[in-house]
Design a protein around this motif. Structure first.
Motif, PDB file in Angstrom:
ATOM      1  N   SER A  66       0.721  -1.269  -0.093  1.00  0.00           N
ATOM      2  CA  SER A  66      -0.195  -0.072  -0.052  1.00  0.00           C
ATOM      3  C   SER A  66       0.972   1.155   0.002  1.00  0.00           C
ATOM      4  O   SER A  66       1.945   1.244   0.803  1.00  0.00           O
ATOM      5  N   MET A  67       0.517   2.376  -0.879  1.00  0.00           N
ATOM      6  CA  MET A  67       1.314   3.495  -0.859  1.00  0.00           C
ATOM      7  C   MET A  67       0.496   4.609  -1.652  1.00  0.00           C
ATOM      8  O   MET A  67       0.247   4.648  -2.665  1.00  0.00           O
ATOM      9  N   PRO A  68      -0.082   5.437  -0.779  1.00  0.00           N
ATOM     10  CA  PRO A  68      -0.633   6.611  -1.270  1.00  0.00           C
ATOM     11  C   PRO A  68       0.409   7.685  -1.898  1.00  0.00           C
ATOM     12  O   PRO A  68       1.276   7.728  -1.352  1.00  0.00           O
ATOM     13  N   ALA A  69       0.196   8.042  -3.097  1.00  0.00           N
ATOM     14  CA  ALA A  69       0.984   8.835  -3.762  1.00  0.00           C
ATOM     15  C   ALA A  69       0.412  10.178  -3.851  1.00  0.00           C
ATOM     16  O   ALA A  69      -0.815  10.493  -4.479  1.00  0.00           O
ATOM     17  N   LEU A  70       0.837  11.189  -3.287  1.00  0.00           N
ATOM     18  CA  LEU A  70       0.285  12.601  -3.052  1.00  0.00           C
ATOM     19  C   LEU A  70       0.868  13.451  -4.179  1.00  0.00           C
ATOM     20  O   LEU A  70       2.223  13.507  -4.508  1.00  0.00           O
ATOM     21  N   SER A  74       5.543  21.018  -7.065  1.00  0.00           N
ATOM     22  CA  SER A  74       6.939  21.329  -7.608  1.00  0.00           C
ATOM     23  C   SER A  74       8.029  20.277  -7.046  1.00  0.00           C
ATOM     24  O   SER A  74       7.539  19.866  -6.016  1.00  0.00           O
ATOM     25  N   ARG A  75       9.208  20.400  -7.697  1.00  0.00           N
ATOM     26  CA  ARG A  75      10.219  19.472  -7.181  1.00  0.00           C
ATOM     27  C   ARG A  75      10.526  20.101  -5.951  1.00  0.00           C
ATOM     28  O   ARG A  75      10.962  19.017  -4.939  1.00  0.00           O
ATOM     29  N   ALA A  76      10.629  21.243  -5.399  1.00  0.00           N
ATOM     30  CA  ALA A  76      10.984  21.828  -4.123  1.00  0.00           C
ATOM     31  C   ALA A  76      10.115  21.302  -2.927  1.00  0.00           C
ATOM     32  O   ALA A  76      10.680  20.787  -2.004  1.00  0.00           O
ATOM     33  N   ALA A  77       8.586  21.234  -3.456  1.00  0.00           N
ATOM     34  CA  ALA A  77       7.898  20.676  -2.495  1.00  0.00           C
ATOM     35  C   ALA A  77       8.172  19.208  -2.007  1.00  0.00           C
ATOM     36  O   ALA A  77       7.771  18.719  -1.241  1.00  0.00           O
ATOM     37  N   LEU A 110       8.700   7.834   1.587  1.00  0.00           N
ATOM     38  CA  LEU A 110       8.588   8.120   3.072  1.00  0.00           C
ATOM     39  C   LEU A 110       7.964   6.696   3.814  1.00  0.00           C
ATOM     40  O   LEU A 110       6.927   6.491   3.217  1.00  0.00           O
ATOM     41  N   ARG A 111       8.253   6.201   4.927  1.00  0.00           N
ATOM     42  CA  ARG A 111       7.413   5.757   5.634  1.00  0.00           C
ATOM     43  C   ARG A 111       7.111   6.671   6.943  1.00  0.00           C
ATOM     44  O   ARG A 111       8.083   7.134   7.639  1.00  0.00           O
ATOM     45  N   ASP A 112       6.004   6.758   7.358  1.00  0.00           N
ATOM     46  CA  ASP A 112       5.560   7.342   8.701  1.00  0.00           C
ATOM     47  C   ASP A 112       6.142   6.546   9.837  1.00  0.00           C
ATOM     48  O   ASP A 112       6.535   5.413   9.820  1.00  0.00           O
ATOM     49  N   PRO A 113       6.047   7.301  10.963  1.00  0.00           N
ATOM     50  CA  PRO A 113       6.453   6.805  12.191  1.00  0.00           C
ATOM     51  C   PRO A 113       5.794   5.252  12.482  1.00  0.00           C
ATOM     52  O   PRO A 113       6.305   4.343  13.307  1.00  0.00           O
ATOM     53  N   ASP A 114       4.534   4.867  11.807  1.00  0.00           N
ATOM     54  CA  ASP A 114       3.919   3.607  12.214  1.00  0.00           C
ATOM     55  C   ASP A 114       4.126   2.362  11.046  1.00  0.00           C
ATOM     56  O   ASP A 114       3.580   1.631  10.912  1.00  0.00           O
ATOM     57  N   GLY A 115       5.129   3.147  10.028  1.00  0.00           N
ATOM     58  CA  GLY A 115       5.474   2.305   9.102  1.00  0.00           C
ATOM     59  C   GLY A 115       4.726   2.420   7.864  1.00  0.00           C
ATOM     60  O   GLY A 115       4.679   1.627   6.695  1.00  0.00           O
ATOM     61  N   ASN A 116       3.748   3.195   7.703  1.00  0.00           N
ATOM     62  CA  ASN A 116       2.803   3.520   6.370  1.00  0.00           C
ATOM     63  C   ASN A 116       3.826   4.222   5.356  1.00  0.00           C
ATOM     64  O   ASN A 116       4.327   5.073   5.565  1.00  0.00           O
ATOM     65  N   LYS A 117       3.585   3.599   4.095  1.00  0.00           N
ATOM     66  CA  LYS A 117       4.365   4.353   3.044  1.00  0.00           C
ATOM     67  C   LYS A 117       3.738   5.315   2.306  1.00  0.00           C
ATOM     68  O   LYS A 117       2.443   5.173   2.088  1.00  0.00           O
ATOM     69  N   LEU A 118       4.465   6.300   1.995  1.00  0.00           N
ATOM     70  CA  LEU A 118       3.712   7.469   1.273  1.00  0.00           C
ATOM     71  C   LEU A 118       4.780   7.972   0.239  1.00  0.00           C
ATOM     72  O   LEU A 118       5.856   7.609   0.513  1.00  0.00           O
ATOM     73  N   SER A 119       4.293   8.703  -0.682  1.00  0.00           N
ATOM     74  CA  SER A 119       5.223   9.373  -1.822  1.00  0.00           C
ATOM     75  C   SER A 119       4.287  10.685  -2.159  1.00  0.00           C
ATOM     76  O   SER A 119       3.241  10.918  -1.953  1.00  0.00           O
ATOM     77  N   ALA A 120       5.583  11.752  -2.553  1.00  0.00           N
ATOM     78  CA  ALA A 120       5.044  12.859  -3.061  1.00  0.00           C
ATOM     79  C   ALA A 120       5.703  12.807  -4.563  1.00  0.00           C
ATOM     80  O   ALA A 120       6.776  12.546  -4.684  1.00  0.00           O
ATOM     81  N   VAL A 121       4.775  13.304  -5.466  1.00  0.00           N
ATOM     82  CA  VAL A 121       5.269  13.087  -6.844  1.00  0.00           C
ATOM     83  C   VAL A 121       4.912  14.563  -7.639  1.00  0.00           C
ATOM     84  O   VAL A 121       3.638  15.049  -7.254  1.00  0.00           O
ATOM     85  N   CYS A 122       5.764  15.072  -8.296  1.00  0.00           N
ATOM     86  CA  CYS A 122       5.347  16.075  -9.177  1.00  0.00           C
ATOM     87  C   CYS A 122       5.721  15.634 -10.838  1.00  0.00           C
ATOM     88  O   CYS A 122       6.726  14.780 -10.785  1.00  0.00           O
ATOM     89  N   GLY A 123       5.115  16.255 -11.826  1.00  0.00           N
ATOM     90  CA  GLY A 123       5.501  15.748 -13.169  1.00  0.00           C
ATOM     91  C   GLY A 123       4.682  14.840 -13.617  1.00  0.00           C
ATOM     92  O   GLY A 123       3.935  14.282 -12.801  1.00  0.00           O
ATOM     93  N   ALA A 124       4.568  14.579 -14.916  1.00  0.00           N
ATOM     94  CA  ALA A 124       3.705  13.643 -15.625  1.00  0.00           C
ATOM     95  C   ALA A 124       4.227  12.323 -15.524  1.00  0.00           C
ATOM     96  O   ALA A 124       5.304  12.028 -15.814  1.00  0.00           O
ATOM     97  N   ALA A 125       3.493  11.247 -15.518  1.00  0.00           N
ATOM     98  CA  ALA A 125       3.770   9.871 -15.742  1.00  0.00           C
ATOM     99  C   ALA A 125       3.741   9.591 -17.073  1.00  0.00           C
ATOM    100  O   ALA A 125       3.228   9.906 -17.882  1.00  0.00           O
TER     101      ALA A 125
END
Length: 125
Positions: A66-70, A74-77, A110-125
């Motif tokens: 599982s991994m929500p992609a947010l 921008s790249r800076a964000a 990233l993984r949060d302190p509970d181990g949930n994986k997240l990503s932050a993405v900019c740009g087109a796939a």
């Protein structure tokens, strides 16, 4: 298509510190704080990401695969998301950088302190 996502936590105050910091660079903020959960979304919008103690009373565990992609503006964000998450007890799962999913697909994981994986993405796939 997706109405909301929930991620479990075993320590809501710790999770709130992490998500408040990590989501701010993405333009997201805590919109709801209840006894057992916190909801995040854009200012003035609806909470679409919920951090909650499991309703069954059992310990929260991270979903394997599982991994929500947010979306990041921008790249800076993306960079700031990753740095803020690490500073609040998160764990690196992939430093900010270009990925092979498109010519400008820039992401951090990233993984949060509970181990949930997240990503932050900019740009087109």
């Amino acid at each position: 298509m997706i109405r909301y996502i929930t991620l479990g936590t075993n320590d809501l105050p710790r999770a709130i510190r992490f998500y408040d910091a990590a989501l701010a660079p993405l333009g997201l903020c805590r919109l709801v704080t209840e006894a057992g959960e916190a909801g995040y979304g854009p200012p003035g919008g609806m909470a679409r990401l919920w951090i909650t103690r499991p309703f069954d009373g059992k310990p929260a565990t991270a979903g394997n695969g599982s991994m929500p992609a947010l979306t990041a503006p921008s790249r800076a964000a993306v960079d700031d998301f990753h740095a803020a998450g690490l500073a609040q007890g998160g764990f690196d799962e992939g430093a900010p950088g270009l990925r092979p999913y498109g010519p400008d697909f820039y992401a951090a994981y990233l993984r949060d302190p509970d181990g949930n994986k997240l990503s932050a993405v900019c740009g087109a796939a």
